[in-house]
Write an enzyme that holds these catalytic residues in place. Structure first.
Site, PDB file in Angstrom:
ATOM      1  N   ARG A  99      -2.102  12.986   8.147  1.00  0.00           N
ATOM      2  CA  ARG A  99      -2.177  14.018   7.118  1.00  0.00           C
ATOM      3  C   ARG A  99      -2.885  13.500   5.878  1.00  0.00           C
ATOM      4  NH1 ARG A  99       2.428  11.468   8.125  1.00  0.00           N
ATOM      5  NH2 ARG A  99       4.072  11.155   6.592  1.00  0.00           N
ATOM      6  N   CYS A 108      -2.428  23.817 -13.925  1.00  0.00           N
ATOM      7  CA  CYS A 108      -1.167  24.413 -13.472  1.00  0.00           C
ATOM      8  C   CYS A 108      -0.859  25.581 -14.390  1.00  0.00           C
ATOM      9  CB  CYS A 108      -0.026  23.409 -13.561  1.00  0.00           C
ATOM     10  SG  CYS A 108      -0.327  21.926 -12.591  1.00  0.00           S
ATOM     11  N   ASP A 276       9.750   9.845  -9.889  1.00  0.00           N
ATOM     12  CA  ASP A 276       8.750   8.788  -9.759  1.00  0.00           C
ATOM     13  C   ASP A 276       8.717   7.932 -11.018  1.00  0.00           C
ATOM     14  OD1 ASP A 276       7.599   9.310  -7.199  1.00  0.00           O
ATOM     15  OD2 ASP A 276       6.792  11.165  -8.055  1.00  0.00           O
TER      16      ASP A 276
HETATM   17  C1  LIG Z   1       3.942  13.076   0.501  1.00  0.00           C
HETATM   18  C2  LIG Z   1       2.573  12.890   0.896  1.00  0.00           C
HETATM   19  C3  LIG Z   1       2.099  13.412   2.107  1.00  0.00           C
HETATM   20  C4  LIG Z   1       2.979  14.196   3.038  1.00  0.00           C
HETATM   21  O1  LIG Z   1       3.817  13.370   3.737  1.00  0.00           O
HETATM   22  P1  LIG Z   1       5.161  13.977   4.356  1.00  0.00           P
HETATM   23  O2  LIG Z   1       5.848  12.780   4.894  1.00  0.00           O
HETATM   24  O3  LIG Z   1       4.750  14.920   5.389  1.00  0.00           O
HETATM   25  O4  LIG Z   1       5.875  14.634   3.260  1.00  0.00           O
HETATM   26  C5  LIG Z   1       0.790  13.186   2.426  1.00  0.00           C
HETATM   27  N1  LIG Z   1      -0.045  12.504   1.621  1.00  0.00           N
HETATM   28  C6  LIG Z   1       0.367  11.989   0.457  1.00  0.00           C
HETATM   29  C7  LIG Z   1      -0.580  11.209  -0.368  1.00  0.00           C
HETATM   30  C8  LIG Z   1       1.694  12.174   0.047  1.00  0.00           C
HETATM   31  O5  LIG Z   1       2.102  11.660  -1.118  1.00  0.00           O
HETATM   32  S1  SF4 Z   2       4.774  19.189 -10.748  1.00  0.00           S
HETATM   33 FE1  SF4 Z   2       2.813  18.634 -11.731  1.00  0.00          FE
HETATM   34  S2  SF4 Z   2       1.250  19.433 -10.367  1.00  0.00           S
HETATM   35 FE2  SF4 Z   2       3.161  20.472  -9.840  1.00  0.00          FE
HETATM   36  S3  SF4 Z   2       3.170  22.365 -11.055  1.00  0.00           S
HETATM   37 FE3  SF4 Z   2       4.275  20.814 -12.220  1.00  0.00          FE
HETATM   38  S4  SF4 Z   2       2.696  19.917 -13.569  1.00  0.00           S
HETATM   39 FE4  SF4 Z   2       1.634  20.991 -11.947  1.00  0.00          FE
END
Ligand SMILES: *Cc1c(COP(=O)(O)O)cnc(C)c1O
Ligand code: SF4
Length: 352
Positions: A99, A108, A276
């Protein structure tokens, strides 16, 4: 350029407009204007109203900058997930095998103060255009391992319908199987954007999933439920990712209510993220154990359908992990030692 036009744009308030509505105190105006990038402050009329009604400081805090953001800890980063290392282009982050993440815009409808993508505004200024989509589709054609495209940002649903359709169609033309996953807070903060026109477009390009971010049960009103309903009725599943936020939702009672309320509007609580290590967000983070303990408690009471996966993005490019007691190798000298999916160990701060 392809940012939402007309009626929707009117529903998005700039910092100056928020200020004119007497929503901010004198003190807030003074520290905000001396310290913050005013361009990255915005809210919607809808959310502002929600935050005004009753004792809703937990909603207000999500978009009004706090003085506490000025405190930046040594281990906090502008790019906490080290996405730059995995960037294949300005907008493509290929971190996990099957992915990739496509950054469609850096705008946003409402800027969340806890967002880790703050560094974006310096590196990417414009919304994606057709050239960027060509780069994406070429990348997909060259990398057949990719089964899923996460369209994120910023918030992709602030882009206009023509562009969204072009993006979805382009991905769908590469393969009928590639899953399109759109990450958006629009159903939460700008529900009027979810209308038949948009939903008709999106539902043409299934498999397509919407991942939204409800962080508090008070964000689920009749109006939001109706916008979600439009999406699910069209055959598009809706999943939610909640961010664990101190002073906003870090209690068993609130999270239980939120997760139950989500399933009641046909939204599956999918992820529950530990905050984070983004610069200036320590006041929102809880100790790593708090999320874990809350989840352990909820697991004894709630069905698996109602329960999300507790996840944490490890610093130093360790990636995303599902957090449970087995992920914690040890706890010493102010750090947790956590094991990622490759079996490598990463340190995560053991905060107050
Ligand atoms: C979270 C994330 C995904 C998706 O990963 P999942 O395990 O399916 O949630 C893909 N790419 C990036 C860079 C991500 O941070
Ligand atoms: S979490 Fe970050 S990217 Fe997502 S809607 Fe809020 S400001 Fe925008």
């Amino acid at each position: 350029m392809s940012f939402l036009k007309n009626d929707f744009k009117d529903n998005i308030l700039t910092y100056q407009e928020i200020k004119q509505l007497s929503f901010l105190s004198k003190d807030e105006i003074s520290y905000i204007e001396t310290n913050f990038n005013l361009e990255r402050i915005a809210a919607t009329k809808f959310y502002l109203k929600l935050a005004e009604s009753g004792e809703k400081s937990h909603l207000r805090k999500q978009f009004v900058p706090s003085r506490e953001e000025l405190k930046i800890l040594e281990y906090e980063k502008t790019d906490p997930l080290c996405e730059k290392i995995f960037s294949k282009s300005d907008r493509i982050i290929h971190r996990y095998h099957d992915r990739l993440l496509f950054i469609a815009t850096n705008s946003c409808a409402l800027y969340c103060r806890h967002c880790f993508r703050r560094y974006l505004d310096k590196t990417i200024i414009k919304d994606a255009d057709k050239t960027d989509i060509k780069i994406l589709t070429d990348y997909l054609k060259a990398n057949k391992c990719i089964r899923e495209v996460l369209v994120s940002g910023g918030d992709p649903l602030v882009l206009d319908n023509d562009f969204i359709e072009y993006l979805c169609k382009s991905i769908r033309d590469v393969s009928k199987d590639i899953v399109v996953r759109i990450g958006t807070r629009v159903p939460v903060v700008l529900p009027s954007r979810i209308n038949n026109n948009l939903v008709n477009i999106l539902s043409k390009y299934r498999p397509l999933y919407i991942f939204t971010q409800f962080n508090h049960s008070d964000e689920i009103t009749e109006i939001n439920s109706e916008s979600v309903n439009l999406i699910t009725k069209s055959g598009i599943p809706v999943f939610n990712q909640t961010v664990l936020l101190r002073g906003i939702n870090n209690s068993e009672k609130q999270l239980k209510e939120l997760f139950y309320k989500l399933v009641s509007i046909s939204v599956k609580p999918h992820y529950f993220f530990q905050g984070d290590l983004a610069a200036g967000t320590s006041h929102f983070r809880t100790n790593l154990m708090q999320g874990l303990e809350i989840m352990e408690k909820l697991k004894t009471e709630m069905s698996a359908l109602s329960l999300p996966l507790l996840a944490v993005d490890l610093p130093e490019a360790g990636g995303k992990i599902i957090l449970d007691r087995n992920s914690i190798i040890k706890r010493e000298n102010g750090f947790f030692h956590l094991k990622n999916s490759d079996g490598k160990i990463f340190k995560y701060p053991d905060e107050n």
